[in-house]
Design an enzyme around this catalytic site. Structure first.
Site, short mmCIF file in Angstrom:
data_model
loop_
_atom_site.label_atom_id
_atom_site.label_comp_id
_atom_site.label_asym_id
_atom_site.label_seq_id
_atom_site.Cartn_x
_atom_site.Cartn_y
_atom_site.Cartn_z
N CYS A 141 19.73 32.64 -15.61
CA CYS A 141 18.73 31.85 -16.34
C CYS A 141 19.07 30.37 -16.30
O CYS A 141 18.19 29.51 -16.24
CB CYS A 141 18.67 32.27 -17.81
SG CYS A 141 18.89 34.02 -18.12
N GLU B 119 14.76 38.18 -11.76
CA GLU B 119 15.17 39.52 -11.33
C GLU B 119 13.96 40.45 -11.25
O GLU B 119 13.87 41.28 -10.35
CB GLU B 119 16.21 40.09 -12.29
CG GLU B 119 16.80 41.40 -11.75
CD GLU B 119 17.95 41.92 -12.59
OE1 GLU B 119 18.62 42.87 -12.14
OE2 GLU B 119 18.17 41.40 -13.70
N ASP C 194 11.81 35.78 -2.63
CA ASP C 194 12.36 36.14 -1.32
C ASP C 194 11.27 36.88 -0.54
O ASP C 194 11.31 38.10 -0.37
CB ASP C 194 13.60 37.01 -1.51
CG ASP C 194 14.32 37.28 -0.19
OD1 ASP C 194 14.13 36.47 0.74
OD2 ASP C 194 15.04 38.28 -0.09
N GLU D 109 17.52 47.26 -22.18
CA GLU D 109 18.51 46.25 -21.82
C GLU D 109 18.40 45.04 -22.74
O GLU D 109 17.30 44.63 -23.11
CB GLU D 109 18.34 45.79 -20.36
CG GLU D 109 18.53 46.89 -19.34
CD GLU D 109 18.45 46.36 -17.92
OE1 GLU D 109 18.70 45.16 -17.72
OE2 GLU D 109 18.13 47.16 -17.02
N HIS E 255 25.06 33.50 -15.32
CA HIS E 255 23.82 33.50 -16.10
C HIS E 255 22.76 32.87 -15.20
O HIS E 255 22.65 31.64 -15.09
CB HIS E 255 23.98 32.69 -17.38
CG HIS E 255 24.90 33.31 -18.38
ND1 HIS E 255 24.80 34.62 -18.78
CD2 HIS E 255 25.94 32.78 -19.09
CE1 HIS E 255 25.74 34.90 -19.68
NE2 HIS E 255 26.44 33.78 -19.88
N ARG F 140 13.14 49.80 -15.42
CA ARG F 140 13.74 49.45 -14.14
C ARG F 140 13.39 50.48 -13.06
O ARG F 140 13.15 50.12 -11.90
CB ARG F 140 15.26 49.35 -14.30
CG ARG F 140 15.93 48.43 -13.32
CD ARG F 140 17.40 48.28 -13.66
NE ARG F 140 17.66 47.14 -14.49
CZ ARG F 140 17.80 45.90 -14.06
NH1 ARG F 140 17.67 45.65 -12.79
NH2 ARG F 140 18.05 44.91 -14.89
#
Length: 814
Positions: free
Chosen positions: A782, A512, A569, A501, A780, A468
């Protein structure tokens, strides 16, 4: 002098030599009205007309009245007989004369018979309604072939035809359009005549279709196109009388025209006024809609097999390109695409018999190629692109079948993706989805084959494992290795794993990943892109210190987003997507990418004073680099010594725009496009989508219709749409500000944009997550699922929801 002008002049000389000017006192020795003039036969007159044209000889000022194309013996000297059987073709004058005769008698039966006979006969209709000024065309055409003439005459004919072929425009048509329109205005108000036109068209079109399909009549006589020009001027073609039989048959016949003829039609119609071209568009659209709603289609009875819908769609394509040609078009400023080297070795796709599914090279529409114009060349069409989309048709297309026809059976089966203008972005996105998924499946098969042969562990997915806090470095290294070692891996399904994670990527982790990569790369502190506070858009930083690999990464990310059906975005001006589709940026593109500069340059172009003295500009411009230092650039050699004047200001503006949008960011954009094409080069995206639709694919829609989202949301765990907490939830959501709604969408789905087709296409689930509690709602991403506790009050629900959407970040964060 252009070809059309030369043609008219030659024909005027011919008319002058054969019929005279009508002036009994004419003094022009090269005019048949001159008293001492010796008459010439047609061949001699044709040769003489060519000589007079070359010598720029005198033309008389007077012209004879165009005679009725039937003589007194045919029609009766006083128009007292109803026998018009010797009228073999029509002119406006002929129609008016017969109409006057019928009105005087109070009986239109004679007119009905003539109209029915001429309009049902291809040869007769083709020769009808010739331009007044081109009355000599008939005479020139009547020059017999060499074997039917004497040696002297045949040589004259040969000379004339050769000369005409050299100076006449192949797209010129001989129909008197104004006369045809006036004729229809008079006739369509008479019911009996309208019925005759309908019946005539029904009799005409099957023969025309056979002529075109088996006899190649257009190649023999290009004037055969006149039939279609005359029929399409009928402003009542969209009426019910035609929709049942006549218009469907006509469309089938028109679809048999060779591409060269369709291109001539498109060029001709592009010169029409907007009401005329819109009427033709609406005629074909109405036939498609009428046919679709009148039939039932399913997987066994496909709309692709409906001959009427297919033919009308192909006819609509001619109007579509006419709309492009008639509007504002930029057929220059094309970016050179990098050519892929063709290998002689067989690929695995070919060995597996999949070469048709993955054939290289861009698909090109034959009509587009003939016209030399592409959809992406259109700046502003006559008719908006959206008006060519037929929603009724989109509702009944089976895209899985249509995709197969498009990719595999294009020679034998019609695919509506070959006419993408009629499809909505939603429908085309379905086709692109099938293409992507089949390609992913194929790559998995190839991986399995390689693994079996080489005895290695299969790796059927594009797996990215990233940290990350080092997401750019990790993604860059991994994707760079893949792009160098095995670029086809980029076409596998993407799976992302964040180191340390838990979480299986079923779409949400990838979302993400994309979001975090974009946040990092578009960070102004990085300096890869500049940000405009007014437009809220990013542009490439021409003085960026980052290497080209970073820009390639962004291109790959955009390609992967489309390939994996993720919304990003991203905030680019439209010129970025136009450049990705093969165009270069031009002055008009500055309006949204650099609006302040655009207004300044527009003011320069419109300035009415003394540009050189008042503006004091040269062809040298300045801009600031990354550190705020001024940089000077000459737009042309020794530009600092060339003043901008009223005469050269357009050149200055064009060079300025080219520098800002192309030259100054060439290396950055080239790397960016290279990454994008690594993923999408074999995709039909460039063929199917316009630049604004590509933006929609990548970024989704900024229009958020939460009413539509509410209607399509499903409930689980004991909730229904009538549960009180659900009612409170939607009241709260609808009361949110635009920014809060975007935060909620980001929290629940991983993006603040609506997918292609709007929020109604987003299947959101709201599931019960226990009874009243102080815990925040979770999601969630997903599955686009919101886990919502059953809070005891509306105020508590609002407070908990706002806190969740405002502060949540990271996978599985509560």
């Amino acid at each position: 002098m252009n070809r059309a002008t030369a043609k008219k002049l030659i024909e005027r000389y011919f008319l002058q030599l054969t019929e005279g000017c009508g002036n009994s006192n004419c003094t022009n020795e090269f005019c048949a009205s001159f008293r001492g003039f010796e008459p010439l036969d047609n061949n001699a007159a044709a040769a003489k007309a060519l000589d007079l044209f070359k010598a720029n000889a005198k033309l008389c000022d007077y012209y004879p009245t165009i005679k009725l194309k039937v003589d007194d013996e045919q029609m009766g000297s006083n128009m007292t007989t109803e026998d018009f059987s010797d009228v073999h073709y029509l002119s406006e004058h002929t129609v008016c004369s017969i109409l006057t005769f019928c009105e005087e008698k109070g009986d239109y039966s004679a007119l009905v018979r003539v109209i029915g006979r001429i309009f049902s006969n291809a040869e007769a209709l083709m020769k009808s309604f010739r331009k007044d000024e081109l009355g000599t065309t008939k005479n020139l055409d009547s020059v017999k072939p060499a074997e039917q003439q004497s040696g002297e005459d045949s040589s004259a004919a040969s000379l004339t035809n050769t000369a005409l072929n050299g100076v006449l425009d192949s797209c010129e048509v001989t129909v008197d359009l104004d006369g045809v329109r006036r004729m229809y205005d008079k006739l369509l108000s008479i019911d009996q005549v309208e019925a005759a036109l309908v019946n005539a068209l029904i009799f005409l079109t099957p023969n025309v279709e056979l002529d075109l399909e088996y006899l190649d009549v257009y190649e023999t006589n290009p004037d055969y196109l006149n039939i279609f020009i005359i029929v399409m001027e009928n402003s009542n073609l969209h009426s019910p009388e035609y929709l049942e039989v006549a218009l469907p048959q006509f469309c089938k016949a028109m679809s048999k025209l060779p591409v060269t003829a369709l291109a001539r039609l498109s060029k001709l119609w592009s010169k029409f006024s907007l009401p005329h071209i819109r009427r033709m568009m609406e005629t074909f659209q109405q036939l498609i809609t009428f046919t679709v709603v009148s039939n039932e289609y399913d997987s066994d009875n496909l709309v692709n097999d409906d001959e009427t819908v297919v033919a009308a769609t192909q006819c609509l394509k001619v109007v579509f390109y006419a709309s492009i040609l008639g509007g504002d078009v930029d057929m220059e400023h094309n970016d050179e695409d990098e050519e892929e080297s063709d290998s002689e070795e067989l690929t695995l796709h070919e060995l597996l018999g999949e070469e048709r599914l993955y054939k290289k090279g861009p698909r090109v529409d034959p009509l587009e190629k003939e016209l030399g114009v592409r959809t992406v060349d259109s700046i502003r069409p006559l008719i908006p692109f959206e008006d060519f989309i037929n929603e009724s048709l989109n509702d009944v297309i089976e895209m899985d079948k249509d995709f197969t026809f498009f990719k595999v059976d294009a020679e034998t089966k019609f695919s509506f993706q070959s006419c993408p203008f009629i499809l909505s972005a939603i429908t085309k996105n379905q086709g692109l989805y099938y293409d992507n998924r089949i390609r992913m499946y194929s790559e998995r098969r190839l991986t399995a084959l390689y693994s079996m042969v080489q005895g290695q562990q299969p790796n059927p997915y594009l797996k990215l494992k990233v940290r990350r806090d080092h997401i750019i470095d990790d993604a860059l290294v991994r994707l760079e290795m893949i792009s160098m070692e095995n670029p086809s891996d980029l076409k596998k399904q993407l799976f992302v794993e964040f180191e340390g994670e838990q979480g299986v990527d079923e779409g949400g982790v990838s979302k993400e990943f994309f979001q975090l990569v974009l946040e990092e790369i578009f960070n102004p502190d990085i300096g890869m892109f500049t940000y405009d506070d007014n437009t809220k858009l990013f542009w490439f930083n021409s003085s960026s210190l980052e290497n080209e690999a970073q820009y390639t990464l962004i291109g790959i990310v955009l390609g992967l987003a489309i390939y994996n059906n993720c919304i990003l975005d991203v905030h680019f001006p439209m010129v970025v997507y136009r450049k990705l589709m093969g165009k270069k940026g031009i002055f008009l593109d500055l309006s949204d990418s650099h609006p302040v500069l655009y207004q300044s340059l527009k003011g320069l172009l419109e300035y009415t004073g003394n540009v050189e003295e008042d503006m004091m500009l040269t062809f040298q411009i300045s801009h600031t680099d990354l550190f705020g230092n001024p940089v000077l650039y000459n737009l042309k050699e020794q530009g600092d010594q060339i003043a901008v004047t009223k005469e050269n200001r357009q050149e200055f503006v064009d060079l300025y725009a080219d520098y800002i949008l192309n030259t100054s960011v060439e290396s950055q954009f080239k790397a960016f496009k290279k990454g994008f094409l690594m993923v999408t080069s074999e995709s039909p995206m460039k063929y199917l989508f316009r630049p604004e639709e590509v933006e929609l694919l990548i970024c989704g829609s900024r229009k958020l219709d939460f009413e539509a989202l509410e209607k399509t949301t499903d409930y689980d765990g004991g909730y229904t749409k009538d549960t009180q907490v659900i009612k409170d939830f939607w009241e709260i959501i609808h009361s949110f500000s635009e920014e809060q709604k975007r935060l909620f969408l980001q929290f629940t789905t991983g993006t603040d944009r609506a997918p292609v087709g709007g929020l109604g296409k987003l299947k959101m689930i709201i599931a019960k997550n226990g009874s009243d509690t102080d815990r925040l709602p979770t999601s969630h991403t997903c599955f686009n699922a919101l886990l919502l506790p059953e809070y005891s009050s509306k105020d508590k629900l609002r407070e908990r929801l706002l806190k969740a959407i405002t502060y949540a970040k990271g996978f599985g964060m509560l």
